[in-house]
Design an enzyme around this catalytic site. Structure first.
Site, PDB file in Angstrom:
ATOM      1  N   LEU A  73       7.186   2.490 -22.487  1.00 36.92           N
ATOM      2  CA  LEU A  73       8.271   2.184 -21.547  1.00 36.92           C
ATOM      3  C   LEU A  73       9.644   2.206 -22.215  1.00 36.92           C
ATOM      4  O   LEU A  73       9.781   1.861 -23.380  1.00 36.92           O
ATOM      5  CB  LEU A  73       8.041   0.805 -20.918  1.00 36.92           C
ATOM      6  N   HIS A 122      12.071   3.129 -17.149  1.00 38.28           N
ATOM      7  CA  HIS A 122      10.945   2.438 -16.506  1.00 38.28           C
ATOM      8  C   HIS A 122      11.342   1.017 -16.133  1.00 38.28           C
ATOM      9  O   HIS A 122      10.978   0.510 -15.069  1.00 38.28           O
ATOM     10  CB  HIS A 122       9.746   2.355 -17.459  1.00 38.28           C
ATOM     11  N   GLY A 158      11.196   7.674 -10.606  1.00 37.17           N
ATOM     12  CA  GLY A 158      12.527   8.025 -11.096  1.00 37.17           C
ATOM     13  C   GLY A 158      12.985   9.379 -10.564  1.00 37.17           C
ATOM     14  O   GLY A 158      12.188  10.318 -10.427  1.00 37.17           O
ATOM     15  N   ARG A 189       9.497  11.217 -24.141  1.00 29.83           N
ATOM     16  CA  ARG A 189       9.409  12.384 -25.018  1.00 29.83           C
ATOM     17  C   ARG A 189      10.625  12.504 -25.954  1.00 29.83           C
ATOM     18  O   ARG A 189      10.572  13.285 -26.898  1.00 29.83           O
ATOM     19  CB  ARG A 189       9.242  13.669 -24.198  1.00 29.83           C
TER      20      ARG A 189
END
Ligand code: PAF
Length: 282
Positions: A33, A37, A148, A188
């Site tokens: 997270l 998030h 999102g 990422r």
């Protein structure tokens, strides 16, 4: 805050909350997270009595040769961050709990909406996303689910699935959360080395350029995306997957910005594929 690993534990807890007349928000995540998030969890906590966060790196949405094995994982840290943001329950199942051995049932949406943009490079991705999200909806039975805007195509796909499969819940879209220098938050981003992290700014700079052109009156989608491409191509570590204007709901390609338009991009920085976008609405 509880961490549970079985579907039954989630169902029992949610049933108990429902008996007490409490509303439930679901925030589906693949874990690791970040503030993006957390903003979803905070919104869910503000709009629901209880919040469930799912934390599962879903194998069916990764293609061959993608980063399933290396995707970052840290459930203890996730639990801490989810609690701080206002969640009561984390669902962190092993893969064999989510997919019974021999499972061969998928939610497989057809058309441009899954074939365009990320669907071109990742042809089985949205089948995996729809399947896991449908399963999570069935397990957690939320009143609302939070996603999102960074994954704008995913959002459009999930909204369509909810409409067409009659899920009785509301989808809530939350704005992109960015680092101070503009890079959209993503799990990422942790793959990037220092030089790549700097190069990755080219995505948000392209988004800024595109939205500035649109706000300044440019409606020709090719002109906008060509300017964005030219900017990205100046960065030696960047390789464009796509820069494209589409209808934000149907993901059909647009020649002119009209209605609710999505201008989306996916760019490899080294080996890491990052996405970003803006919505333009008149
Ligand atoms: O957006 C993500 O992190 C994933 O695609 C989701 C929605 C949690 C499904 O695995």
């Amino acid at each position: 805050m509880k961490i549970v690993t079985s579907k039954d534990e989630v169902r029992q807890q949610v049933r108990e909350w429902r008996r007490q007349g409490l509303s439930v928000g679901l925030v589906p995540t693949m874990g690791f997270l970040h503030e993006g998030h957390q903003s979803l969890i905070e919104r869910a906590a503000a709009e629901n009595d209880r919040v469930v966060v799912s934390d599962f790196v879903n194998p069916t949405q990764f293609g061959a040769g993608e980063d399933l094995a290396s995707y970052p994982r840290d459930i203890e840290r996730d639990a801490r961050l989810a609690q701080q943001a206002g969640a009561q329950l984390i669902f962190h199942p092993p893969a064999e709990e989510m997919y019974v051995p021999g499972a061969s049932t998928f939610v497989d949406m057809q058309g441009d909406i899954t074939a365009e943009l990320c669907g071109r490079t990742r042809p089985t991705h949205f089948r995996g996303v729809c399947t896991i999200v449908a399963k999570l909806f069935n397990i957690a039975m939320p009143d609302r689910a939070y996603f999102g805007q960074k994954d704008a195509q995913q959002l459009a796909v999930i909204r369509k699935m909810v409409r067409e499969l009659d899920f009785d819940l509301e989808i809530v879209a939350c704005p992109i959360v960015r680092e101070a220098d503009g890079l959209a938050k993503s799990s990422r981003n942790t793959y990037l080395n220092a030089a790549e992290r700097k190069a990755a700014l080219v995505l948000s700079r392209a988004v800024e350029l595109g939205s500035r052109l649109a706000a300044g009156g440019e409606r020709d989608a090719d002109k906008i995306t060509a300017a964005m491409r030219a900017l990205i191509e100046e960065e030696p570590l960047a390789r464009i997957d796509y820069v494209k204007a589409v209808d934000a709901d149907t993901i059909q390609p647009l020649s002119r910005l009209q209605g609710r338009s999505l201008v989306a991009l996916a760019v490899y920085i080294g080996d890491t594929r990052l996405i970003d976008n803006f919505i333009f609405e008149e």
